[in-house]
Design an enzyme around this catalytic site. Structure first.
Site: not given
Ligand code: NAP
Length: 308
Positions: A133, A136-137
């Site tokens: 993701c 997200c990261d």
């Protein structure tokens, strides 16, 4: 035994939010959380985009807070996997190994699983460079090279997003043509930070404590080589965990559970679906939590109606 008011199947952002809301509505929910409770957030490290946590929070810690909040209002948890359901009669049946439960309403929040390549060190280095993701990261990879695997719209979107942070984004695709839509391809080709590595598969992720690079192979020449990068985003699609429900519920062509527009209602009255098992567009912790709240409120209305 009297049927449960509501059984919630799955226990990540969507299911636990549904538990908080139904528990506060005195519906005494039972969450069958599964052995792999907590969903995809258990695979991430810092979550920086969940509102309310200005300094970020670890994915597993966020889930643990959700769970604590659900438990505070009396949610009951069963840490086992549902093995079978039968939605053809009411109350609905939910089977966990040899135990059978009955419920007037069901909230499905079993999520989706990111497809992985199945490489030897892919899971070991998950959260230590390997991610599924970019939203997200991605921000953890400022000014360093990263790689993305895949050739569809997800891979294109991840690669484009990563150019905001990384010094270079290598998009590794197994063929010489992308599956992504024309507009996404145009954006990829125009972006000077993106380098497409064609006809190439990833053979393994390199690194001990954190990833340091990838071993890749050109499928036309069979030549293997190593590239240096600190992040590796696997973007080869997701599989919704809808299999158990397929005999009863209407699924979309892509196997996600179909819900009515702006609603969590499925094709069976009294069965609701929320989170990533029905959402293939946003797939965020916050949107999953929002849809868990919707499912709980719709479930409450449904129970009021049938108990009138
Ligand atoms: P997808 O379209 O199925 O693409 C998956 C990609 O991963 C393909 O390029 C495939 O290669 C590759 N792949 C699959 N298994 C692989 C393996 N084992 N090793 C190496 N490569 C592998 O999945 P998606 O990109 O997640 O998209 C899913 C759906 O959501 C699509 O309908 C897409 O249009 C939509 N979507 C839209 C947007 C948007 O519009 N902004 C964003 C994301 C997703 P091959 O091409 O060789 O098969």
């Amino acid at each position: 035994m009297a049927p449960e008011n509501v059984i919630i199947i799955g226990s990540a952002c969507a299911g636990l939010t549904a538990a908080i809301y139904t528990a506060r509505a005195n519906l005494n929910p039972l969450v069958i959380e599964g052995y792999q409770a907590g969903g995809q957030l258990m695979l991430t490290t810092d979550v920086e985009n969940y509102p309310g946590f200005p300094d970020g929070i670890l994915g597993p810690d966020l889930i643990s807070l959700f769970r604590k909040q659900a438990a505070r209002f009396g949610t009951r948890f069963l840490t086992e996997d549902v093995t079978r359901v039968n939605f053809s009669k009411h109350p609905f049946l939910v089977q966990v190994q040899e135990k059978e439960f009955k419920a007037h309403a069901i909230i499905i929040s079993t999520g989706a699983s990111a497809n992985l390549l199945g490489l030897k060190n892919e899971k070991r280095l998950m959260g230590k460079g390997v991610s599924t993701c970019a939203t997200c990261d991605g921000a953890f990879f400022k000014n360093v090279p990263v790689a993305v695997s895949g050739g569809g719209d997800s891979a294109a979107e991840e690669a484009l997003f990563l150019t905001k942070f990384a010094s270079e984004v290598m998009l590794i695709h197994r063929r010489d043509k992308l599956r992504a839509s024309k507009i996404m391809q145009d954006r990829l080709f125009k972006n000077p930070k993106i380098k497409i590595i064609w006809d190439t598969v990833v053979e393994d992720v390199l690194g001990k404590e954190a990833m340091t690079g990838l071993k890749i192979k050109n499928v036309k020449t069979q030549k293997t080589s190593e590239i240096s990068c600190e992040g590796f985003f696997v973007a080869i699609g997701h599989t919704p965990n809808s299999h158990l429900f397929a005999p009863y519920l209407k699924l979309r062509e892509n196997k996600y559970i179909e819900t009515a527009p702006n609603s969590t209602k499925t094709s069976i009255d009294g069965v609701f679906a929320c989170g990533d098992v029905q959402d293939f567009v946003f797939r965020q912790a916050i949107t999953a939590a929002g849809s868990g709240c919707m499912a709980a409120m719709e479930c409450e209305k449904y129970l009021e109606k049938i108990h009138q």
